[in-house]
Design a protein around this motif. Structure first.
Motif, PDB file in Angstrom:
ATOM      1  N   LEU A  63       0.854  -1.190   0.000  1.00  0.00           N
ATOM      2  CA  LEU A  63       0.000   0.000   0.000  1.00  0.00           C
ATOM      3  C   LEU A  63       0.886   1.235   0.000  1.00  0.00           C
ATOM      4  CD1 LEU A  63      -2.819   1.330   0.230  1.00  0.00           C
ATOM      5  CD2 LEU A  63      -2.538   1.216   2.728  1.00  0.00           C
ATOM      6  N   GLU A  64       0.651   2.109  -0.977  1.00  0.00           N
ATOM      7  CA  GLU A  64       1.406   3.360  -1.066  1.00  0.00           C
ATOM      8  C   GLU A  64       0.445   4.540  -1.037  1.00  0.00           C
ATOM      9  OE1 GLU A  64       3.695   3.314  -4.632  1.00  0.00           O
ATOM     10  OE2 GLU A  64       4.892   1.574  -4.067  1.00  0.00           O
ATOM     11  N   ILE A  65       0.794   5.561  -0.257  1.00  0.00           N
ATOM     12  CA  ILE A  65       0.037   6.817  -0.230  1.00  0.00           C
ATOM     13  C   ILE A  65       1.042   7.948  -0.350  1.00  0.00           C
ATOM     14  CG2 ILE A  65      -1.525   8.297   1.084  1.00  0.00           C
ATOM     15  CD1 ILE A  65      -2.568   5.821   2.504  1.00  0.00           C
ATOM     16  N   ASN A  66       0.841   8.816  -1.331  1.00  0.00           N
ATOM     17  CA  ASN A  66       1.765   9.924  -1.571  1.00  0.00           C
ATOM     18  C   ASN A  66       1.002  11.182  -1.956  1.00  0.00           C
ATOM     19  OD1 ASN A  66       4.600   8.688  -1.502  1.00  0.00           O
ATOM     20  ND2 ASN A  66       3.530   7.299  -2.894  1.00  0.00           N
ATOM     21  N   SER A  93      -4.685  16.654  -1.478  1.00  0.00           N
ATOM     22  CA  SER A  93      -5.015  15.473  -2.274  1.00  0.00           C
ATOM     23  C   SER A  93      -3.835  14.512  -2.320  1.00  0.00           C
ATOM     24  CB  SER A  93      -5.385  15.887  -3.704  1.00  0.00           C
ATOM     25  OG  SER A  93      -6.537  16.709  -3.695  1.00  0.00           O
ATOM     26  N   TYR A  94      -4.161  13.212  -2.215  1.00  0.00           N
ATOM     27  CA  TYR A  94      -3.141  12.170  -2.197  1.00  0.00           C
ATOM     28  C   TYR A  94      -3.492  11.072  -3.205  1.00  0.00           C
ATOM     29  CZ  TYR A  94      -1.184  14.137   2.100  1.00  0.00           C
ATOM     30  OH  TYR A  94      -0.585  14.966   3.017  1.00  0.00           O
ATOM     31  N   ASP A  95      -2.451  10.428  -3.722  1.00  0.00           N
ATOM     32  CA  ASP A  95      -2.623   9.246  -4.570  1.00  0.00           C
ATOM     33  C   ASP A  95      -2.495   7.996  -3.699  1.00  0.00           C
ATOM     34  OD1 ASP A  95      -2.895  10.496  -7.137  1.00  0.00           O
ATOM     35  OD2 ASP A  95      -0.736  10.923  -7.086  1.00  0.00           O
ATOM     36  N   VAL A  96      -3.370   7.033  -3.955  1.00  0.00           N
ATOM     37  CA  VAL A  96      -3.333   5.756  -3.240  1.00  0.00           C
ATOM     38  C   VAL A  96      -3.118   4.649  -4.264  1.00  0.00           C
ATOM     39  CG1 VAL A  96      -4.579   4.164  -1.745  1.00  0.00           C
ATOM     40  CG2 VAL A  96      -4.923   6.623  -1.487  1.00  0.00           C
ATOM     41  N   VAL A  97      -2.126   3.799  -4.032  1.00  0.00           N
ATOM     42  CA  VAL A  97      -1.830   2.684  -4.932  1.00  0.00           C
ATOM     43  C   VAL A  97      -1.786   1.397  -4.112  1.00  0.00           C
ATOM     44  CG1 VAL A  97      -0.209   1.683  -6.577  1.00  0.00           C
ATOM     45  CG2 VAL A  97      -0.504   4.170  -6.477  1.00  0.00           C
ATOM     46  N   LEU A  98      -2.562   0.407  -4.532  1.00  0.00           N
ATOM     47  CA  LEU A  98      -2.535  -0.917  -3.908  1.00  0.00           C
ATOM     48  C   LEU A  98      -1.970  -1.898  -4.927  1.00  0.00           C
ATOM     49  CD1 LEU A  98      -3.340  -2.500  -1.328  1.00  0.00           C
ATOM     50  CD2 LEU A  98      -5.485  -3.059  -2.492  1.00  0.00           C
ATOM     51  N   LYS A  99      -0.886  -2.592  -4.556  1.00  0.00           N
ATOM     52  CA  LYS A  99      -0.221  -3.515  -5.469  1.00  0.00           C
ATOM     53  C   LYS A  99      -0.192  -4.924  -4.877  1.00  0.00           C
ATOM     54  CE  LYS A  99       3.640  -1.140  -5.759  1.00  0.00           C
ATOM     55  NZ  LYS A  99       4.977  -0.633  -6.207  1.00  0.00           N
ATOM     56  N   VAL A 100      -0.404  -5.903  -5.748  1.00  0.00           N
ATOM     57  CA  VAL A 100      -0.315  -7.308  -5.346  1.00  0.00           C
ATOM     58  C   VAL A 100       0.680  -8.008  -6.260  1.00  0.00           C
ATOM     59  CG1 VAL A 100      -1.540  -9.486  -5.070  1.00  0.00           C
ATOM     60  CG2 VAL A 100      -2.687  -7.343  -4.494  1.00  0.00           C
ATOM     61  N   ARG A 101       1.613  -8.724  -5.647  1.00  0.00           N
ATOM     62  CA  ARG A 101       2.611  -9.498  -6.393  1.00  0.00           C
ATOM     63  C   ARG A 101       2.380 -10.973  -6.092  1.00  0.00           C
ATOM     64  NH1 ARG A 101       7.672  -8.549  -8.628  1.00  0.00           N
ATOM     65  NH2 ARG A 101       9.150 -10.287  -8.538  1.00  0.00           N
ATOM     66  N   ASP A 102       2.430 -11.820  -7.144  1.00  0.00           N
ATOM     67  CA  ASP A 102       2.225 -13.252  -6.917  1.00  0.00           C
ATOM     68  C   ASP A 102       3.548 -14.004  -6.934  1.00  0.00           C
ATOM     69  OD1 ASP A 102       2.945 -13.809  -9.574  1.00  0.00           O
ATOM     70  OD2 ASP A 102       0.889 -14.075 -10.266  1.00  0.00           O
ATOM     71  N   SER A 103       3.476 -15.312  -6.683  1.00  0.00           N
ATOM     72  CA  SER A 103       4.687 -16.123  -6.572  1.00  0.00           C
ATOM     73  C   SER A 103       5.413 -16.303  -7.901  1.00  0.00           C
ATOM     74  CB  SER A 103       4.348 -17.499  -5.992  1.00  0.00           C
ATOM     75  OG  SER A 103       3.409 -18.167  -6.818  1.00  0.00           O
ATOM     76  N   ASN A 104       4.773 -15.930  -9.015  1.00  0.00           N
ATOM     77  CA  ASN A 104       5.422 -15.983 -10.332  1.00  0.00           C
ATOM     78  C   ASN A 104       6.066 -14.653 -10.701  1.00  0.00           C
ATOM     79  OD1 ASN A 104       4.906 -18.631 -10.889  1.00  0.00           O
ATOM     80  ND2 ASN A 104       3.066 -18.253 -12.103  1.00  0.00           N
ATOM     81  N   GLY A 105       5.978 -13.674  -9.777  1.00  0.00           N
ATOM     82  CA  GLY A 105       6.566 -12.374 -10.059  1.00  0.00           C
ATOM     83  C   GLY A 105       5.646 -11.435 -10.815  1.00  0.00           C
ATOM     84  N   GLN A 106       4.408 -11.866 -11.075  1.00  0.00           N
ATOM     85  CA  GLN A 106       3.451 -10.998 -11.761  1.00  0.00           C
ATOM     86  C   GLN A 106       2.867 -10.004 -10.751  1.00  0.00           C
ATOM     87  OE1 GLN A 106       1.235 -13.441 -15.114  1.00  0.00           O
ATOM     88  NE2 GLN A 106       1.136 -14.574 -13.185  1.00  0.00           N
ATOM     89  N   GLU A 107       2.649  -8.789 -11.197  1.00  0.00           N
ATOM     90  CA  GLU A 107       2.177  -7.740 -10.296  1.00  0.00           C
ATOM     91  C   GLU A 107       0.991  -6.996 -10.906  1.00  0.00           C
ATOM     92  OE1 GLU A 107       4.921  -5.310  -7.592  1.00  0.00           O
ATOM     93  OE2 GLU A 107       4.386  -3.853  -9.142  1.00  0.00           O
ATOM     94  N   THR A 108       0.014  -6.715 -10.066  1.00  0.00           N
ATOM     95  CA  THR A 108      -1.157  -5.943 -10.474  1.00  0.00           C
ATOM     96  C   THR A 108      -1.316  -4.782  -9.503  1.00  0.00           C
ATOM     97  OG1 THR A 108      -2.296  -7.869 -11.383  1.00  0.00           O
ATOM     98  CG2 THR A 108      -3.654  -5.991 -10.806  1.00  0.00           C
ATOM     99  N   LYS A 109      -1.701  -3.624 -10.021  1.00  0.00           N
ATOM    100  CA  LYS A 109      -1.940  -2.498  -9.125  1.00  0.00           C
ATOM    101  C   LYS A 109      -3.214  -1.771  -9.515  1.00  0.00           C
ATOM    102  CE  LYS A 109       0.777   1.072 -11.557  1.00  0.00           C
ATOM    103  NZ  LYS A 109       1.890   2.045 -11.397  1.00  0.00           N
TER     104      LYS A 109
END
Length: 238
Positions: free
Chosen positions: A70-73, A112-128
């Motif tokens: 989780l990123e908030i900036n 105002s802030y940007d929120v980014v939620l990222k998920v990485r799987d065991s194959n190295g694939q990432e979705t945000k």
């Protein structure tokens, strides 16, 4: 010799086919999916310094979750920044609910802030997925002081207490307890609570049915203007 060469050729083809099939199997595992992202109560995308911000989403990862970030900036200039990686309670799972209440520093800059939620799987694939958050000042919101929870030695009774302040007068107080495999909600609208601007909240809740594990306790104060503020504590049931 010809017979041996035929066997060797067959084994080579079989091995190559098997390797290709394994590669195809890996390739067929889709990237993680993040859905139903919610920022703030009822997805209102707002929070207030000194309070917390609710972030929730559903995660599906065919190749199993490795981590959630989780990123908030701030959108521009300087301000509050957050970059937290979560593995506990997520790593190795194919399906998970991300549900966190993030403390907002009392001195966090409004804006105002940007929120980014990222998920990485065991194959190295990432979705945000991305969203926004507005930090606003609202002194009329309910607030808490001295919020604490505690489980008795028998593990069947949870007490929660706090000093509640609500400029718009208290309408009700809701306590939600949830863990990995159990959740329950308790709602209070006692006659000596409703309509008060300050109240010493002290309740005992039956958690006998809750299995061993780590639990979140969310205390939500709803005022008579329809505004609400939510606060979080934790406990472990051994």
């Amino acid at each position: 010799m010809k017979h041996n060469k035929l066997i060797a050729g067959f084994l080579l083809i079989a091995a190559t086919f098997g390797a290709c099939k394994k590669d195809d199997d890996v390739a067929e595992l889709s990237a993680p999916v993040i859905s139903a992202l919610e920022i703030g109560p009822d997805n209102n995308k707002t929070a207030h310094p000194g309070g917390d911000v609710h972030v929730e989403a559903e995660i599906t990862a065919t190749a199993n979750i490795e981590s959630v970030t989780l990123e908030i900036n701030p959108k521009s200039g300087t301000g509050w920044k957050l970059n937290t990686v979560y593995t506990e309670g997520f790593a190795g799972l194919k399906n998970a609910e991300f549900h966190k209440h993030i403390d907002v520093p009392a001195d966090a800059a409004l804006g105002s802030y940007d929120v980014v939620l990222k998920v990485r799987d065991s194959n190295g694939q990432e979705t945000k997925v991305e969203s926004t958050l507005a930090l606003q000042n609202d002194p009329s919101l309910p607030s808490l002081a001295g919020f604490e929870v505690g489980l008795n030695a028998a593990g069947n009774d949870l007490h929660a207490e706090a000093r509640v302040t609500s400029p718009n007068k208290i309408a009700q107080i809701i306590v939600e307890i949830h863990g990995k495999d159990w959740e329950k909600e308790f709602s209070y609208a006692d006659a000596n609570m409703v309509g008060q601007t300050s109240y010493n909240f002290h309740k005992h809740m039956d958690v006998t049915a809750a299995p061993k594990g780590h639990y979140h306790v969310h205390l939500k104060v709803v005022d008579q203007a329809g505004k609400a503020a939510e606060f979080e504590e934790h406990f472990d049931k051994p």
